[in-house]
Design an enzyme around this catalytic site. Structure first.
Site, short mmCIF file in Angstrom:
data_model
loop_
_atom_site.label_atom_id
_atom_site.label_comp_id
_atom_site.label_asym_id
_atom_site.label_seq_id
_atom_site.Cartn_x
_atom_site.Cartn_y
_atom_site.Cartn_z
N GLU A 17 9.96 8.77 -16.91
CA GLU A 17 7.97 9.00 -16.81
C GLU A 17 7.26 8.49 -19.30
OE1 GLU A 17 7.42 13.09 -14.68
OE2 GLU A 17 9.61 12.84 -16.17
N LYS B 233 15.87 21.67 -10.49
CA LYS B 233 14.74 20.28 -11.37
C LYS B 233 15.95 19.47 -11.80
CE LYS B 233 11.06 19.04 -11.14
NZ LYS B 233 10.22 20.20 -11.93
N SER C 224 14.17 21.63 -15.99
CA SER C 224 13.53 22.65 -16.04
C SER C 224 14.13 23.90 -17.14
CB SER C 224 12.42 22.95 -15.41
OG SER C 224 11.63 24.12 -15.08
N HIS D 185 0.90 -1.46 -0.03
CA HIS D 185 -0.42 -0.12 0.10
C HIS D 185 1.12 1.49 0.00
CE1 HIS D 185 -3.39 -2.66 1.04
NE2 HIS D 185 -2.14 -3.36 2.23
#
Ligand code: ARG
Length: 466
Positions: free
Chosen positions: A295, A288, A282, A161
């Site tokens: 992704e 970043k 970024s 979980h």
């Protein structure tokens, strides 16, 4: 549609030329052109068999094969450009053969239809692509094995979980993915058997009235068996659906491991750091470092699922035998194959170059009462039924939360208050490292056990080499 094609294929039945928009709509050449070498290979085998059976002469066979070899070389060198006025790769190659060698070229289509021809081409194409994909899966498995070998003792939390559950090691964690990718490779082995079947000889749907020998064609092409029903041979695409289903599963696994690494590389986890060469920045936030590659793998998973759904939907409710709907099998299949290959090519390097923060992983395994189950197991080993042990361990955890302590910070008195079965050895039993070591039966995270499993997987690798 090219005039010579219409004349060649079916022009005599028609009195008008095909409408130009219809032509573009109808043509599969813009995408089925990638089948050119399989189409030629199939035609060579077919012509060889026709000659062997006395249906065409030796000279005719030689002319046909000579012409086809030239076409192959010319396509590969770029000398022969695809003309998108043609309906598909089959008619394009045949028309070029006729252009090259004259009337004999028309004989290559004796005892053949584009319906059995296209089914053969896709099967031959898939035989190569499945092997290619399997090689890439094996390379990924090797990468994960090498990586794991360096992290047999790197303790980290295991989750259920997404809550910290019990301590494992990074080698054990990645070992789970090794098993998934092994099954993916094996699933493709199984699919390969059903791809490796010869549809040629089925004709349009009802077989051939010529004295052909399908076994010979299968032999020439290195195809293991032949489709036993001509209508099935030209009308089913279950082998495409099956391949895409296998690939969808590969993508599920790629997506899950990508997601793990994305999370592990976040500021919240900080378990791993991706190499600069596999991260992006970024344009607005200078701090970043983004895991775009992972992704994208996660994102492209949806695309492969889409391909599978697309072909399933296309095939649903089609009456036998061939229907033009089935031309829609190609783009999803080709896109699915390309996408999976691209993802499999890039992931091993992302993994190889990432840095592991062992301290962070260990720290996370020490916080969050991951050894609470070890407390319960300790009591059970001393004779208490597990349900009661679980209850006592739960009480101790709750006590720890209230008194802001960890389980190993409890005194002997505090332990004894809950059960007289506790003794000094509780401290070593709940030590996080010992907790991992204690799970030594095969399948568990004990470093020696995982090492043994890696040895077994080395044997699996050598048995599965391509
Ligand atoms: N381009 C067609 C396809 O991909 C080839 C088969 C055409 N057969 C036919 N009868 N129109 O399915």
């Amino acid at each position: 549609m090219a005039k010579e094609e219409i004349a060649l294929l079916w022009g005599s039945r028609f009195s008008k030329e095909l409408n130009e928009d219809v032509n573009d709509f109808n043509s599969s050449l813009p995408f089925d052109k990638i089948l050119y070498k399989y189409d030629i290979k199939g035609s060579v085998a077919h012509a060889t068999m026709l000659c062997h059976q006395g249906i065409i002469s030796e000279n005719e066979k030689d002319e046909i094969i000579g012409g086809l070899s030239e076409i192959l070389a010319e396509i590969e060198s770029g000398k022969l450009q695809f003309d998108y006025n043609f309906e598909d790769i089959h008619s394009f190659i045949e028309a070029n053969l006729v252009k090259k060698i004259g009337a004999t070229g028309k004989k290559v289509h004796t005892s053949r239809s584009r319906n059995d021809q296209v089914a053969l081409d896709i099967r031959l194409y898939l035989k190569d692509e499945i092997k290619e994909i399997q090689k890439l899966i094996l390379n990924l498995i090797k990468t994960l094995m090498d990586f794991s070998n360096n992290h047999l003792e790197t303790i980290m939390p295991g989750y259920t979980h997404l809550q910290r559950a019990q301590a494992v090691t990074l080698a054990h964690y990645l070992g789970a993915y090794i098993e998934m990718f092994k099954r993916d490779k094996e699933r493709l082995d199984d699919t390969y058997k059903r791809v490796n079947v010869l549809p040629l000889g089925a004709g349009a749907l009802a077989g051939s009235p010529y004295n052909i020998k399908r076994n010979l064609v299968a032999e020439y092409l290195g195809v293991d068996s032949i489709c036993l029903n001509s209508m099935d041979a030209v009308s089913d695409r279950d082998f495409i659906i099956e391949t895409l289903s296998d690939l969808a599963m590969v993508m599920t696994h790629l997506s899950r491991i990508s997601e793990e690494i994305i999370m592990w590389s976040s500021f919240e986890f900080k378990f791993v750091e991706l190499d600069d060469s596999y991260s992006t920045g970024s344009s607005i936030m200078p701090q970043k470092k983004n895991p775009d590659i992972l992704e994208l793998i996660r994102g492209k998973t949806g695309r492969v699922y889409g391909s599978l759904t697309s072909i399933l939907t296309t095939m649903k409710s089609l009456p036998l035998a061939y229907n033009k709907d089935m031309q829609e099998d190609k783009e999803p299949l080709f896109d699915g194959i390309k996408t999976v290959k691209n993802c499999l090519k890039i992931l091993p390097d992302v993994i190889k170059t990432m840095k592991v923060n062992k301290e962070k992983m260990l720290q996370a395994a020490k916080e969050g009462f991951l050894n609470a189950t070890d407390v319960a197991d300790y009591l059970t080993k001393k004779g208490l039924p597990f349900r009661d042990s679980h209850n006592i361990a739960g009480k101790l955890v709750s006590y720890c939360i209230n008194s802001k302590k960890t389980l190993d910070e409890l005194s002997m008195d505090e332990f004894k208050k809950e059960s007289s079965l506790f003794d000094d050895d509780i401290y070593s039993a709940i030590d996080i490292k010992n907790s991992v070591i204690s799970k030594k039966e095969i399948g568990g995270p004990n470093p020696e056990t995982v090492k043994h499993v890696l040895e077994l997987n080395k044997i699996w690798l050598s048995d599965n080499e391509i």
